[in-house]
Design an enzyme around this catalytic site. Structure first.
Site, PDB file in Angstrom:
ATOM      1  N   ASP A   9      28.642  26.153 -20.257  1.00 34.88           N
ATOM      2  CA  ASP A   9      27.405  26.809 -19.836  1.00 34.88           C
ATOM      3  C   ASP A   9      27.702  27.715 -18.648  1.00 34.88           C
ATOM      4  OD1 ASP A   9      24.404  27.045 -19.951  1.00 34.88           O
ATOM      5  OD2 ASP A   9      24.598  26.281 -17.915  1.00 34.88           O
ATOM      6  N   SER A  10      26.750  28.594 -18.340  1.00 29.07           N
ATOM      7  CA  SER A  10      26.892  29.448 -17.170  1.00 29.07           C
ATOM      8  C   SER A  10      26.773  28.655 -15.873  1.00 29.07           C
ATOM      9  CB  SER A  10      25.819  30.548 -17.192  1.00 29.07           C
ATOM     10  OG  SER A  10      24.534  29.974 -17.098  1.00 29.07           O
ATOM     11  N   TYR A  41      24.233  34.333 -16.074  1.00 28.47           N
ATOM     12  CA  TYR A  41      24.744  35.273 -17.078  1.00 28.47           C
ATOM     13  C   TYR A  41      23.674  36.262 -17.531  1.00 28.47           C
ATOM     14  CZ  TYR A  41      29.120  32.678 -18.001  1.00 28.47           C
ATOM     15  OH  TYR A  41      30.362  32.089 -17.919  1.00 28.47           O
ATOM     16  N   GLY A  42      22.398  35.891 -17.374  1.00 30.10           N
ATOM     17  CA  GLY A  42      21.300  36.679 -17.928  1.00 30.10           C
ATOM     18  C   GLY A  42      21.307  38.160 -17.593  1.00 30.10           C
ATOM     19  N   CYS A  72      24.605  27.643 -23.678  1.00 26.95           N
ATOM     20  CA  CYS A  72      24.008  28.692 -22.859  1.00 26.95           C
ATOM     21  C   CYS A  72      23.393  29.682 -23.835  1.00 26.95           C
ATOM     22  CB  CYS A  72      25.072  29.369 -22.004  1.00 26.95           C
ATOM     23  SG  CYS A  72      24.551  30.884 -21.179  1.00 26.95           S
ATOM     24  N   ASN A  73      22.102  29.936 -23.689  1.00 28.68           N
ATOM     25  CA  ASN A  73      21.429  30.816 -24.644  1.00 28.68           C
ATOM     26  C   ASN A  73      21.954  32.240 -24.589  1.00 28.68           C
ATOM     27  OD1 ASN A  73      18.813  29.398 -25.987  1.00 28.68           O
ATOM     28  ND2 ASN A  73      19.243  28.516 -23.984  1.00 28.68           N
ATOM     29  N   THR A  74      22.226  32.753 -23.390  1.00 28.06           N
ATOM     30  CA  THR A  74      22.738  34.114 -23.264  1.00 28.06           C
ATOM     31  C   THR A  74      24.108  34.222 -23.910  1.00 28.06           C
ATOM     32  OG1 THR A  74      21.528  34.366 -21.185  1.00 28.06           O
ATOM     33  CG2 THR A  74      23.232  35.978 -21.648  1.00 28.06           C
ATOM     34  N   GLU A 151      19.998  26.157 -10.091  1.00 28.70           N
ATOM     35  CA  GLU A 151      21.348  26.052  -9.546  1.00 28.70           C
ATOM     36  C   GLU A 151      21.349  25.585  -8.092  1.00 28.70           C
ATOM     37  OE1 GLU A 151      24.367  26.359 -10.946  1.00 28.70           O
ATOM     38  OE2 GLU A 151      23.536  26.698 -12.950  1.00 28.70           O
ATOM     39  N   CYS A 183      16.439  28.847 -22.356  1.00 27.22           N
ATOM     40  CA  CYS A 183      17.582  28.797 -21.442  1.00 27.22           C
ATOM     41  C   CYS A 183      17.783  27.329 -21.140  1.00 27.22           C
ATOM     42  CB  CYS A 183      17.300  29.584 -20.156  1.00 27.22           C
ATOM     43  SG  CYS A 183      18.560  29.371 -18.867  1.00 27.22           S
ATOM     44  N   THR A 184      19.009  26.842 -21.236  1.00 34.81           N
ATOM     45  CA  THR A 184      19.212  25.399 -21.067  1.00 34.81           C
ATOM     46  C   THR A 184      18.990  24.950 -19.629  1.00 34.81           C
ATOM     47  OG1 THR A 184      21.603  25.850 -20.987  1.00 34.81           O
ATOM     48  CG2 THR A 184      20.702  25.010 -23.065  1.00 34.81           C
ATOM     49  N   HIS A 185      18.849  25.891 -18.686  1.00 35.48           N
ATOM     50  CA  HIS A 185      18.448  25.516 -17.328  1.00 35.48           C
ATOM     51  C   HIS A 185      16.968  25.109 -17.262  1.00 35.48           C
ATOM     52  CE1 HIS A 185      22.150  27.630 -16.198  1.00 35.48           C
ATOM     53  NE2 HIS A 185      22.021  27.150 -14.970  1.00 35.48           N
TER      54      HIS A 185
END
Length: 269
Positions: A9-10, A41-42, A72-74, A151, A183-185
């Site tokens: 993931d980012s 990353y977005g 990570c979706n992006t 984050e 977004c996995t966040h």
């Protein structure tokens, strides 16, 4: 020696997927990489996201994984097919599992998607949703301020509520009954998002469906872990290890050990 499932993931967002894998597949060993030095990353160009993802995959391949999960979706939107073309093991992303879960949940056919600029601009979710159900109506909103909150470990505060409230203001006047956390966040902010949107809106995280896909693929290939011993998972990150460890232990509700990285992160910036 047990082959792990590699999850990348980012940053810390992919821990939402790792937690679900640990719940559904408790015998499977995980090697997790969070690119916290280069998150988010977005806002980054597609080619940069692809390059970052390739670099992480090359690092993770040293652990001889049996599967790679781009949590990570992006990165899924931009790099999934590229990575699949470069490795011989299964590679899955999080967009199609999330879309499938939303289609199964919606009653009205009106689905919202929130994600990073990169994910929303790619149209990946809208394409996946329309592929599954051509007549759904999709409303997508980029929420670039969410990932930095997560984050920093800032999941519930006045700042978080105000940020979420401002970002989702336009969605509250739509007809959606289902909202994909694209977004996995974002599952880290699920309570606040639910407070803002109202409890009648179903929130969809791709984590549960992604773990089901992992289970199905490994079963079909005869690669599911066997035995009674529980694995020791490995976690590593490219940025501040203490912040990553704090968030990971809080989310996973268990102690973790960070694996020292013998790879200097290139191209930070």
């Amino acid at each position: 020696m047990q082959q792990p499932i590699a999850i990348l993931d980012s940053g810390v967002g992919g821990l939402t997927v790792a937690k679900e894998v640990m719940r559904q597949l408790p015998r499977e060993k995980i090697i997790y990489f969070g690119d916290t030095a280069r998150t988010p990353y977005g806002p980054r160009p597609a080619q940069e996201v692809i390059r970052f993802t390739q670099e992480i995959v090359d690092y993770l391949l040293k652990f001889s994984p049996k599967m790679i999960v781009i949590a990570c979706n992006t990165a899924t939107a931009f790099a999934l097919e590229t990575i699949r073309s470069r490795v011989s093991i299964p590679v899955i992303g999080v967009v199609h599992p999330g879309a499938r879960a939303a289609i199964n949940r919606t009653q009205s056919g009106y689905i919202g998607v929130i994600g990073t600029e990169g994910t929303v601009n790619s149209g990946a979710y809208e394409q996946a949703l329309k592929q599954l159900s051509p007549h759904v109506d999709v409303v997508s909103v980029a929420c670039p301020r969410f990932v930095p909150l997560v984050e920093r470990g800032n999941f519930r505060s006045e700042e978080t509520y105000n940020t979420v409230n401002e970002s989702l203001a336009g969605l509250r006047s739509t007809r959606i009954d289902t909202l994909i956390l694209g977004c996995t966040h974002y599952p880290f902010l699920a309570e606040t998002i639910s407070d803002v949107m109202g409890g009648q809106i179903a929130l969809i995280s791709s984590a549960e469906e992604t773990a089901r896909d992992i289970s199905t693929i490994l079963h079909d290939k005869g690669k599911l872990a066997r035995g009674d011993l529980l694995p020791v998972h490995q976690f590593c990150c490219s940025g501040d290890p203490q912040m990553f460890k704090m968030i990971a232990q809080q989310w996973l509700n268990e102690q973790i050990e960070l694996t020292p990285i013998v790879w200097q992160v290139p191209h930070i910036g």
